[in-house]
Design a protein around this motif. Sequence first.
Motif, PDB file in Angstrom:
ATOM      1  N   VAL A  52     -38.176 128.447   3.673  1.00 33.01           N
ATOM      2  CA  VAL A  52     -38.405 128.659   5.107  1.00 33.01           C
ATOM      3  C   VAL A  52     -37.082 128.784   5.849  1.00 33.01           C
ATOM      4  N   ALA A  53     -36.099 127.978   5.426  1.00 33.82           N
ATOM      5  CA  ALA A  53     -34.792 127.977   6.084  1.00 33.82           C
ATOM      6  C   ALA A  53     -33.736 128.602   5.184  1.00 33.82           C
ATOM      7  N   GLU A  54     -32.623 128.979   5.792  1.00 35.76           N
ATOM      8  CA  GLU A  54     -31.478 129.442   5.022  1.00 35.76           C
ATOM      9  C   GLU A  54     -30.968 128.302   4.145  1.00 35.76           C
ATOM     10  N   ALA A  55     -30.774 128.588   2.888  1.00 36.42           N
ATOM     11  CA  ALA A  55     -30.314 127.544   1.972  1.00 36.42           C
ATOM     12  C   ALA A  55     -28.930 127.045   2.332  1.00 36.42           C
ATOM     13  N   SER A  56     -28.177 127.874   3.075  1.00 39.70           N
ATOM     14  CA  SER A  56     -26.800 127.515   3.400  1.00 39.70           C
ATOM     15  C   SER A  56     -26.679 126.638   4.642  1.00 39.70           C
ATOM     16  N   ALA A  57     -27.744 126.532   5.450  1.00 36.25           N
ATOM     17  CA  ALA A  57     -27.721 125.625   6.595  1.00 36.25           C
ATOM     18  C   ALA A  57     -27.990 124.220   6.093  1.00 36.25           C
ATOM     19  N   HIS A  58     -27.314 123.247   6.677  1.00 37.45           N
ATOM     20  CA  HIS A  58     -27.515 121.864   6.231  1.00 37.45           C
ATOM     21  C   HIS A  58     -28.413 121.137   7.221  1.00 37.45           C
ATOM     22  N   PHE A  59     -29.407 120.422   6.703  1.00 34.54           N
ATOM     23  CA  PHE A  59     -30.357 119.701   7.525  1.00 34.54           C
ATOM     24  C   PHE A  59     -30.184 118.195   7.347  1.00 34.54           C
ATOM     25  N   ALA A  60     -30.424 117.476   8.442  1.00 32.69           N
ATOM     26  CA  ALA A  60     -30.354 116.021   8.418  1.00 32.69           C
ATOM     27  C   ALA A  60     -31.390 115.484   9.399  1.00 32.69           C
ATOM     28  N   VAL A  61     -31.804 114.241   9.189  1.00 29.67           N
ATOM     29  CA  VAL A  61     -32.727 113.597  10.123  1.00 29.67           C
ATOM     30  C   VAL A  61     -32.212 112.203  10.452  1.00 29.67           C
ATOM     31  N   CYS A  62     -32.292 111.838  11.730  1.00 27.55           N
ATOM     32  CA  CYS A  62     -31.956 110.488  12.183  1.00 27.55           C
ATOM     33  C   CYS A  62     -33.253 109.827  12.618  1.00 27.55           C
ATOM     34  N   VAL A  63     -33.602 108.728  11.957  1.00 27.65           N
ATOM     35  CA  VAL A  63     -34.946 108.174  12.062  1.00 27.65           C
ATOM     36  C   VAL A  63     -34.913 106.726  12.550  1.00 27.65           C
ATOM     37  N   PRO A  64     -36.042 106.188  13.034  1.00 26.56           N
ATOM     38  CA  PRO A  64     -36.081 104.780  13.417  1.00 26.56           C
ATOM     39  C   PRO A  64     -35.715 103.890  12.228  1.00 26.56           C
ATOM     40  N   ALA A  65     -34.957 102.840  12.495  1.00 27.33           N
ATOM     41  CA  ALA A  65     -34.442 101.972  11.434  1.00 27.33           C
ATOM     42  C   ALA A  65     -35.509 101.445  10.475  1.00 27.33           C
ATOM     43  N   PRO A  66     -36.721 101.087  10.934  1.00 28.87           N
ATOM     44  CA  PRO A  66     -37.706 100.560   9.977  1.00 28.87           C
ATOM     45  C   PRO A  66     -38.113 101.553   8.896  1.00 28.87           C
ATOM     46  N   TYR A  67     -37.868 102.853   9.127  1.00 26.69           N
ATOM     47  CA  TYR A  67     -38.302 103.865   8.176  1.00 26.69           C
ATOM     48  C   TYR A  67     -37.175 104.399   7.293  1.00 26.69           C
ATOM     49  N   LEU A  68     -36.012 103.785   7.360  1.00 23.49           N
ATOM     50  CA  LEU A  68     -34.887 104.298   6.566  1.00 23.49           C
ATOM     51  C   LEU A  68     -35.167 104.246   5.072  1.00 23.49           C
ATOM     52  N   ALA A  69     -35.802 103.171   4.604  1.00 23.53           N
ATOM     53  CA  ALA A  69     -36.089 103.059   3.171  1.00 23.53           C
ATOM     54  C   ALA A  69     -37.057 104.161   2.735  1.00 23.53           C
ATOM     55  N   GLN A  70     -38.087 104.397   3.534  1.00 25.37           N
ATOM     56  CA  GLN A  70     -39.060 105.446   3.207  1.00 25.37           C
ATOM     57  C   GLN A  70     -38.404 106.816   3.166  1.00 25.37           C
ATOM     58  N   VAL A  71     -37.573 107.095   4.164  1.00 24.02           N
ATOM     59  CA  VAL A  71     -36.920 108.403   4.248  1.00 24.02           C
ATOM     60  C   VAL A  71     -35.912 108.579   3.109  1.00 24.02           C
ATOM     61  N   ALA A  72     -35.155 107.532   2.812  1.00 23.63           N
ATOM     62  CA  ALA A  72     -34.175 107.607   1.726  1.00 23.63           C
ATOM     63  C   ALA A  72     -34.855 107.910   0.396  1.00 23.63           C
ATOM     64  N   GLU A  73     -35.988 107.277   0.158  1.00 15.93           N
ATOM     65  CA  GLU A  73     -36.721 107.508  -1.096  1.00 15.93           C
ATOM     66  C   GLU A  73     -37.289 108.923  -1.148  1.00 15.93           C
ATOM     67  N   ALA A  74     -37.819 109.394  -0.019  1.00 11.34           N
ATOM     68  CA  ALA A  74     -38.467 110.702   0.004  1.00 11.34           C
ATOM     69  C   ALA A  74     -37.478 111.859  -0.088  1.00 11.34           C
ATOM     70  N   LEU A  75     -36.267 111.654   0.435  1.00 11.98           N
ATOM     71  CA  LEU A  75     -35.303 112.759   0.516  1.00 11.98           C
ATOM     72  C   LEU A  75     -34.181 112.693  -0.508  1.00 11.98           C
ATOM     73  N   LYS A  76     -34.182 111.661  -1.347  1.00 15.39           N
ATOM     74  CA  LYS A  76     -33.035 111.460  -2.239  1.00 15.39           C
ATOM     75  C   LYS A  76     -32.818 112.602  -3.215  1.00 15.39           C
ATOM     76  N   ALA A  77     -33.873 113.331  -3.547  1.00 12.49           N
ATOM     77  CA  ALA A  77     -33.730 114.438  -4.496  1.00 12.49           C
ATOM     78  C   ALA A  77     -33.621 115.788  -3.793  1.00 12.49           C
ATOM     79  N   THR A  78     -33.397 115.772  -2.490  1.00  8.33           N
ATOM     80  CA  THR A  78     -33.274 117.015  -1.719  1.00  8.33           C
ATOM     81  C   THR A  78     -31.861 117.136  -1.165  1.00  8.33           C
TER      82      THR A  78
END
Length: 264
Positions: A52-78
């Motif tokens: 969907v996006a250009e592979a060369s653009a870099h994406f990041a998300v800043c999330v509420p602190a309680p969800y950092l563990a969930q986000v880290a686990e979900a995105l670690k292979a991306t």
Amino acid sequence: MSQTDSSTTKSQDAASQKLKALLVMGNWKMNGSLAANAKLLADLRTGLAEGVAEASAHFAVCVPAPYLAQVAEALKATEITWGAQDVSARDAGAYTGEVSAAMLKDFACTWVLVGHSERRSMHAEGDELVAEKAKAALIRGVTPVVCVGESLAERDAGQVHEVIAKQLAPVIALGAESLRQMVVAYEPVWAIGTGRTATPEQAQEVHAGIRQALSAAGAPDVKVLYGGSVKSSNAASLFAMPDIDGALVGGASLMADEFLRIGA
């Protein structure tokens, strides 16, 4: 090759290099739940896989602190990185409710927002405190995204550059080495969550001033993002400006397809 062809090729090369450098960062603000996050994160992974996006653009998300563990686990292979929306200026101690940069590092955070307009206005965070937070993040190896921007009253009074210079001054005082490890996000307060967006020319004028200040301080290559009702329909015109290096995205970052298309 003619001179015209050569100039065109150089222009295309410059545009390609800028695309590769684009940073599109989502700020979820105080939104989310375990279930809603799981769907959003899965949709982000699917969208990236489907191009969907250009592979060369870099994406990041800043999330509420309680969800950092969930986000880290979900995105670690991306290739999507993650961070927090605030950080304490203190490293540890009796500071009930605060979250330190060391704690963010435990969750492999790459980024942390400091000085967002909502923190400045709702929590009375001043320019010096914002700089202290940026310094605390750097000490722990987390990249601070320093947010600056003017209110509508300040813009109407012709004080835009004066306001932003004041906001940046304590951060610049940390020195060139520290500055080079930061990101700056320009967010006109009047365009955050309002549906109003600065025109590309208005944004570029401010970004150019920020770039000039950073260059004078020895940090000309710091990424400067634009934030303020950014969406896929206006992103390309903003990114076409020479001093806009990406976006800090609010509401649109809660919709995977729309968020990814901002970097398309």
